[in-house]
Design a protein around this motif. Sequence first.
Motif, PDB file in Angstrom:
ATOM      1  N   ALA A  56       0.820  -1.218   0.000  1.00 40.46           N
ATOM      2  CA  ALA A  56       0.000   0.000   0.000  1.00 40.46           C
ATOM      3  C   ALA A  56       0.854   1.268   0.000  1.00 40.46           C
ATOM      4  N   ILE A  57       1.928   1.285   0.784  1.00 36.84           N
ATOM      5  CA  ILE A  57       2.784   2.477   0.805  1.00 36.84           C
ATOM      6  C   ILE A  57       3.568   2.565  -0.508  1.00 36.84           C
ATOM      7  N   GLU A  58       3.974   1.400  -0.982  1.00 38.39           N
ATOM      8  CA  GLU A  58       4.709   1.358  -2.254  1.00 38.39           C
ATOM      9  C   GLU A  58       3.836   1.915  -3.390  1.00 38.39           C
ATOM     10  N   ASN A  59       2.562   1.563  -3.386  1.00 41.28           N
ATOM     11  CA  ASN A  59       1.648   2.097  -4.418  1.00 41.28           C
ATOM     12  C   ASN A  59       1.655   3.627  -4.389  1.00 41.28           C
ATOM     13  N   LEU A  60       1.613   4.177  -3.177  1.00 42.03           N
ATOM     14  CA  LEU A  60       1.612   5.644  -3.066  1.00 42.03           C
ATOM     15  C   LEU A  60       2.929   6.225  -3.583  1.00 42.03           C
ATOM     16  N   PHE A 125      -5.362   4.077 -10.453  1.00 42.91           N
ATOM     17  CA  PHE A 125      -5.592   4.734 -11.745  1.00 42.91           C
ATOM     18  C   PHE A 125      -4.410   5.602 -12.163  1.00 42.91           C
ATOM     19  N   THR A 126      -3.790   6.265 -11.196  1.00 40.19           N
ATOM     20  CA  THR A 126      -2.635   7.082 -11.554  1.00 40.19           C
ATOM     21  C   THR A 126      -1.537   6.192 -12.145  1.00 40.19           C
ATOM     22  N   ILE A 127      -1.363   5.004 -11.549  1.00 34.95           N
ATOM     23  CA  ILE A 127      -0.299   4.127 -12.031  1.00 34.95           C
ATOM     24  C   ILE A 127      -0.731   3.335 -13.269  1.00 34.95           C
ATOM     25  N   GLY A 129      -3.822   3.431 -15.178  1.00 30.52           N
ATOM     26  CA  GLY A 129      -4.745   3.834 -16.246  1.00 30.52           C
ATOM     27  C   GLY A 129      -5.369   5.191 -16.000  1.00 30.52           C
ATOM     28  N   PRO A 130      -4.540   6.245 -16.090  1.00 28.96           N
ATOM     29  CA  PRO A 130      -5.098   7.572 -15.817  1.00 28.96           C
ATOM     30  C   PRO A 130      -6.266   7.927 -16.742  1.00 28.96           C
ATOM     31  N   GLU A 131      -6.272   7.346 -17.928  1.00 29.26           N
ATOM     32  CA  GLU A 131      -7.343   7.664 -18.877  1.00 29.26           C
ATOM     33  C   GLU A 131      -8.658   6.979 -18.487  1.00 29.26           C
ATOM     34  N   ARG A 132      -8.599   6.087 -17.514  1.00 29.15           N
ATOM     35  CA  ARG A 132      -9.806   5.334 -17.131  1.00 29.15           C
ATOM     36  C   ARG A 132     -10.494   5.937 -15.902  1.00 29.15           C
ATOM     37  N   ARG A 133     -10.005   7.038 -15.462  1.00 33.63           N
ATOM     38  CA  ARG A 133     -10.566   7.721 -14.306  1.00 33.63           C
ATOM     39  C   ARG A 133     -12.103   7.758 -14.331  1.00 33.63           C
ATOM     40  N   TYR A 134     -12.731   7.294 -13.307  1.00 36.51           N
ATOM     41  CA  TYR A 134     -14.193   7.328 -13.135  1.00 36.51           C
ATOM     42  C   TYR A 134     -14.975   6.558 -14.202  1.00 36.51           C
ATOM     43  N   MET A 135     -14.266   5.773 -15.031  1.00 43.72           N
ATOM     44  CA  MET A 135     -14.983   5.033 -16.082  1.00 43.72           C
ATOM     45  C   MET A 135     -15.617   3.756 -15.519  1.00 43.72           C
ATOM     46  N   ARG A 136     -15.167   3.349 -14.347  1.00 44.63           N
ATOM     47  CA  ARG A 136     -15.623   2.060 -13.799  1.00 44.63           C
ATOM     48  C   ARG A 136     -16.072   2.219 -12.349  1.00 44.63           C
ATOM     49  N   LEU A 137     -16.843   3.251 -12.118  1.00 46.55           N
ATOM     50  CA  LEU A 137     -17.107   3.589 -10.716  1.00 46.55           C
ATOM     51  C   LEU A 137     -17.982   2.564  -9.971  1.00 46.55           C
ATOM     52  N   ALA A 138     -18.623   1.676 -10.694  1.00 38.92           N
ATOM     53  CA  ALA A 138     -19.389   0.629  -9.999  1.00 38.92           C
ATOM     54  C   ALA A 138     -18.449  -0.239  -9.176  1.00 38.92           C
ATOM     55  N   GLU A 139     -17.243  -0.395  -9.677  1.00 35.02           N
ATOM     56  CA  GLU A 139     -16.315  -1.333  -9.043  1.00 35.02           C
ATOM     57  C   GLU A 139     -15.003  -0.693  -8.571  1.00 35.02           C
ATOM     58  N   SER A 140     -14.711   0.519  -9.061  1.00 33.13           N
ATOM     59  CA  SER A 140     -13.347   1.041  -8.900  1.00 33.13           C
ATOM     60  C   SER A 140     -13.012   1.600  -7.519  1.00 33.13           C
ATOM     61  N   HIS A 141     -14.019   1.894  -6.705  1.00 36.07           N
ATOM     62  CA  HIS A 141     -13.766   2.401  -5.354  1.00 36.07           C
ATOM     63  C   HIS A 141     -12.990   3.720  -5.319  1.00 36.07           C
TER      64      HIS A 141
END
Length: 654
Positions: A56-60, A125-127, A129-141
Motif C-alpha cells: 500500500a505504501i509502495e503504491n503511493l 488509476f494514476t499508475i 490507467g489515468p485515462e480510465r478515471r471514473y470510467m468504472r465507478l461501480a467497481e473502482s472504489h
Amino acid sequence: MSKRNIRVTDPVWKNYKELVRKEMIPYQWAVLNDSIDIAIERERNDDSIPNEKSHAIENLKIAAGLKKGEHYGWVFQDSDVYKWLEAVAYSLLDTWDDSLKDLADEVVELISKAQEPDGYINTFFTISGPERRYMRLAESHELYCMGHLLEALVAYNMATGSSLAMEIAAKLADHLCDTFGPEEGKYHFADGHEEIEIGLMKLYHLKGDNRYRDLAEYFLKVRADSPKEWKRLKAEDKGGDILGGISSEPSKYNQTHLPVEKQDTAEGHAVRVVYMCSAMADVAEASGNKDFAAACRKIWRNIVDKRMYITGGIGSTVLGESFTLDYDLPNDTMYCETCASIGLIFFAKQMLKLDRNGEYADVMERALYNTALSGMALDGKHFFYVNPLEVVPQKGKLDPTKSHVKSVRPEWLGCACCPPNLARLITSVEDYIYSVFDDAIFVNLFIASELEPDENGKKVFIKQKTDYPKSGKVLFEIDNKEEKETTIAIRLPGWTDDAKMSLDGTAYKPTLKDGYMYVPVSSGEHTIDFEIEIKPKRWYANLDVSEDIHKVAVARGPQVYCVEEKDNGSGLHRLLLNKESRLVDHYEEDLLGGVCVVEGDGERCTDSSDSESIGGLYTDRKEYKKETVKIRFIPYNTWGNRGENEMRVWLSEE
Ligand code: FUB
Ligand code: ZN
C-alpha cells in the motif's frame, strides 16, 4: 495540536487504546510497508484475492513518482493507509508522540505527492490507467478511497493542526465539486461503494462549507440513477474489469435498486448499507432532508428487528458479503464482517442525532462489545474479518462453503479493510459516549471518562466513574457551570428492566422516555448514582429464526457469551444447558486479560462416542445418554484467543 474535550479514564478501554497505539499501529505500519514477515491469509478460498503483500505504501510512492513499479493489491488498497492515518490521528489526541507524528507527517506528505494537480487521487488509476478515471465507478472504489482519505485528513488536522492535510482535503473536495453534481457537464453518478458521503460530511462539519454537504446529499440522491451511467462509461472504457465479480452483482448489492429515500429494507452488501445509512442520517440532520431520515428509520427497523445477530453482527451470507432475507441468521455460514458492525455503530451514532431514542445506543453497544471487539485478538496483531457464532475448525477448512469461517484470527488479510477500521474505532471510542445537545446531554455508553465543554459547547463538566460492564454501577459527578438548569439523560439499556438512581445522595425517580432517564440538574455541582443489575441472562430468538429455535444464548449486560472447546471439550453441539440451572458469574483476572466467566449446570450427550454407540448415523432410540457437566461461558469478544478450537453462541436447552 487540539485537545479532545473528552478523555477516557476506564482502565479496560485505556488498555484497548494502548494496545492499538503500541501494538496495532506499528504492526499495521510494518504490514503496509511489507517490512514484516507474516502470513497474509485470503479471507476465503478464492485464488483471485491478492495475498502476497500489502504494497500500500509502495503504491503511493509509485503514484507519487518516487519509485518505479506496478500497482499491487486491491483497487481500494489506498484506504488501508488512510484508515491507519485516521487511527494515528485519534491516537495522538490520546497520547502525544513526536515520532509517530513525524511518521504520519511523512505519510501526509507522500499523499500530497500522489495527489494529481487537479486534486484527484487514486494510486491504481494514476499508475495503471489515468485515462480510465471514473470510467468504472461501480467497481473502482475511487470515491470510496477518497472518502476514507477525507476522514483521515479531517482527523489528522484536528489532532495536529496540519495545514497540508487541509490543503489536500480542500483540493480533493473542490475537484469532486467540480466533477460531480447536478449541473450540466458534470458526472451524474455515485460510487458503487458508499463512503465518500461520510468523508464529505466530516469535512463539512469541520469547515462548514455547504458545498460538501450538498455534494454528499447529491451522491445519495443520484445513487439509483448511477447504474445506467456506469454502464455507459464502461462501454467506452478500453480496459478490462477491475473487480470482475462486482459488475455482475444485482442492483441490490450496491443499493441502486431503488432511490435511497424509498428503500425500507437492508439489501445487498452489508458494509455498503450501513455506510450509506450513516451518511444519509448525517445529511438528514444537517440539511433537514425528511425523506432521508424516514428511510433511515425504516432500514434501521428492518436491520434491528429482522436481520441482525445477537452479537450485533450483520450480513448473513458470504456471497456478496450481504444481507439476505428477514430472519435468515445462520450461525456457521454467516458473514458478520467486522467492518459491517463498525458501520452499524456509525449508523447508530448518526441516528442518535436525529432521534433521542436509547435503542440506537443499545445497538451501538451490542455491536461494539461483541462483533467489533471480536475482530481483534488480545495481542492486537491478529484479526477476524468474519465473526461467526458457531465454529468447528475442520468445517472451515474442508467445507468450501465455509472457507471464510476461520477459527483463529489471521496475522493479516488479503482484503485488509477490517483491522484499520477497528483501530480507528477504538482510538475514537470517546466520540460515542455522549450526544450533546443544547438542552441536554445524553449518556449513551457507560465508559469511565471525563467530559469538558468544547469551545462553543455548554459549560457542563461530567466525570463518569464506573467499571461497567464488570458491574452496573455508575457515578456521575457533574459540574453545571451554566446559569441555568440542564438535563442529563442517561440510557436505561433495553436489556435491563430496572435501575436505581439517586441525585445528590437522595433516591430519585427520573422520567423515562424512549430508553433515557431524564435528570434535571441545576447550576452547580451534583452527583448522580446510577445502578443497573448486571447478571448473566438467557436470551431466546424470534420463532422465525429457524437456526436458533429451541436454543438459548447467554449474555451478561451488553456482552454476549459463548462456549469454547477449550473449556467445555469438543462436540459443543452435544451440550444442553439445564433450563432451571442458575447462571453464576465470577471474575477471573488471569483469564483472557481479565473477564467475568459465567457457569451453568448442563449435560453432555455421550451416546455416540461411547461403547454403546449407535454405530450408524440414525437410531430409533428415544433418548441420548447424558452426563452432568458444568458449562463454562466466556465473553464472545474474547473467543479464539487460546488456539484453534470449537466455539458456539447458541446452545440447546433442556
Ligand atoms: O470493498 C471495500 C471493502 O472490502 C468492503 O467494505 C468490505 O466489505 C470488503 O469487501
Ligand atoms: Zn472489513
